[in-house]
Design an enzyme around this catalytic site. Structure first.
Site, mmCIF file in Angstrom:
data_model
loop_
_atom_site.group_PDB
_atom_site.id
_atom_site.type_symbol
_atom_site.label_atom_id
_atom_site.label_comp_id
_atom_site.label_asym_id
_atom_site.label_seq_id
_atom_site.Cartn_x
_atom_site.Cartn_y
_atom_site.Cartn_z
ATOM 1 N N CYS A 1 2.824 13.417 -22.703
ATOM 2 C CA CYS A 1 3.362 12.676 -21.556
ATOM 3 C C CYS A 1 4.870 12.683 -21.743
ATOM 4 O O CYS A 1 5.359 12.408 -22.853
ATOM 5 C CB CYS A 1 2.824 11.244 -21.555
ATOM 6 N N THR A 2 5.591 13.000 -20.688
ATOM 7 C CA THR A 2 7.045 13.152 -20.841
ATOM 8 C C THR A 2 7.726 11.833 -21.223
ATOM 9 O O THR A 2 8.784 11.835 -21.844
ATOM 10 C CB THR A 2 7.657 13.733 -19.555
ATOM 11 N N CYS B 1 5.826 15.972 -15.399
ATOM 12 C CA CYS B 1 4.791 14.973 -15.638
ATOM 13 C C CYS B 1 3.472 15.690 -15.916
ATOM 14 O O CYS B 1 2.987 16.453 -15.066
ATOM 15 C CB CYS B 1 4.686 14.104 -14.385
ATOM 16 N N GLY C 1 -0.875 7.826 -14.313
ATOM 17 C CA GLY C 1 -2.051 7.986 -15.176
ATOM 18 C C GLY C 1 -3.240 7.136 -14.786
ATOM 19 O O GLY C 1 -4.370 7.388 -15.183
ATOM 20 N N SER D 1 6.835 9.932 -12.417
ATOM 21 C CA SER D 1 6.549 8.572 -11.965
ATOM 22 C C SER D 1 7.641 7.591 -12.383
ATOM 23 O O SER D 1 7.726 6.494 -11.853
ATOM 24 C CB SER D 1 5.225 8.107 -12.580
HETATM 25 N N1 DGL Z 1 5.368 10.979 -17.430
HETATM 26 C C1 DGL Z 1 4.063 11.178 -17.034
HETATM 27 C C2 DGL Z 1 3.312 12.254 -17.814
HETATM 28 O O1 DGL Z 1 3.916 13.139 -18.375
HETATM 29 C C3 DGL Z 1 3.112 10.123 -16.591
HETATM 30 C C4 DGL Z 1 3.199 8.723 -16.796
HETATM 31 C C5 DGL Z 1 2.394 7.894 -15.802
HETATM 32 O O2 DGL Z 1 2.945 7.624 -14.751
HETATM 33 O O3 DGL Z 1 1.236 7.551 -16.103
HETATM 34 O O4 DGL Z 1 2.095 12.247 -17.841
#
Ligand code: DGL
Length: 262
Positions: free
Chosen positions: A187-188, A80, A49, A17
């Site tokens: 979360c990345t 993600c 999310g 995202s």
């Molecule tokens: N980077 C994403 C993850 O690993 C999500 C962040 C989001 O857009 O809420 O969950």
């Protein structure tokens, strides 16, 4: 999976995202330097999310159909946790010719070496991940889950000055200090604040993320299917996002990752 033989020179598509998936991309490049990568930050639909499972499924499939048409990747990496939790099965069905790899919170590796872990993630991951459900049901006394509703957005927004997140993070996490010996960054995006988290918990608490697991999986699938690239020494990297105005954020995040040891 129905692989086409001539796909080895096609790129690997990495989707998130926002800036979070860049942490996965960096690791992928370290292990697979001769592959071509296309990274897409879907800022228009961020944060993932906050979307319901069906909304996210719609968003991800639409985006991937568009990107698949243009780049014909041999592999799609959902960099993600949130997208993986809700859509990985649908993505596999929609793109049977691609190696599909998702990102999952590293709870299992953490529980192998820690007594009690704190899992941080988005609402989407906590509600929809089968792995999270399984671990919290089977080992309820060893895992504490904490949804961080705004953190990914804050990281995207403040990427040039992440120190501003220090006090807010301390406010939500200090209640767990002394209660856990491991923290899982589910979360990345959160890898960008790994140092801040570590500062709060101290050096005795180990911090885990799922990025190496993703990279190893992509690597082994490519090799198994003989789709790894052997005709180049250094591949190309394309960083793309939905709005031109967000390019600065994306490149700032990429520069931070090149300079530091996040
Ligand atoms: N980077 C994403 C993850 O690993 C999500 C962040 C989001 O857009 O809420 O969950």
């Amino acid at each position: 999976m129905r692989v086409k033989k001539d796909m080895s020179t096609q790129p690997i598509l990495v989707l998130d995202s926002g800036v979070g998936g860049l942490t996965v991309l960096r690791q992928l490049i370290q292990v697979l330097p001769n592959e071509d990568f296309v990274y897409f930050a879907d800022f228009d639909n961020a944060p993932y999310g906050r979307l319901s499972k069906s909304q996210l499924r719609g968003v991800i499939l639409a985006r991937l159909l568009q990107l698949n048409k243009k780049y014909k990747p041999k592999s799609i990496v959902l960099a993600c946790n949130t997208a993986t939790a809700s859509t990985i099965q649908d993505v596999r069905e929609q793109f049977p010719h691609c190696i599909i790899v998702g990102t999952e919170p590293a709870i299992k590796p953490a529980l192998r070496v820690c007594n009690k872990v704190l899992l941080l993630g988005t609402m989407g991951t906590m509600c929809n991940s089968g792995l999270v459900r399984l671990v919290t049901e089977t080992q309820p006394n060893r895992v504490i889950t904490q949804v961080m509703p705004d953190l990914a957005t804050q990281i995207d927004k403040n990427i040039a000055n992440l120190q501003v997140l220090r006090s807010e993070l301390a406010l939500s996490l200090s209640q767990y200090v002394g209660k856990v010996d491991g923290v899982v960054l589910g979360c990345t995006h959160y890898l960008f604040v790994k140092d801040l988290v570590s500062e709060i918990f101290g050096s005795d608490v180990s911090i885990f993320d799922g990025n190496l697991g993703v990279t190893n999986r992509v690597n082994s699938c490519l090799k198994l299917l003989r789709l790894n690239r052997v005709d180049t020494v250094v591949g190309t990297v394309k960083l793309l996002c939905t709005r031109r105005a967000d390019t600065v954020r994306l490149y700032t995040a990429w520069r931070i990752l090149q300079g530091g040891d996040i």
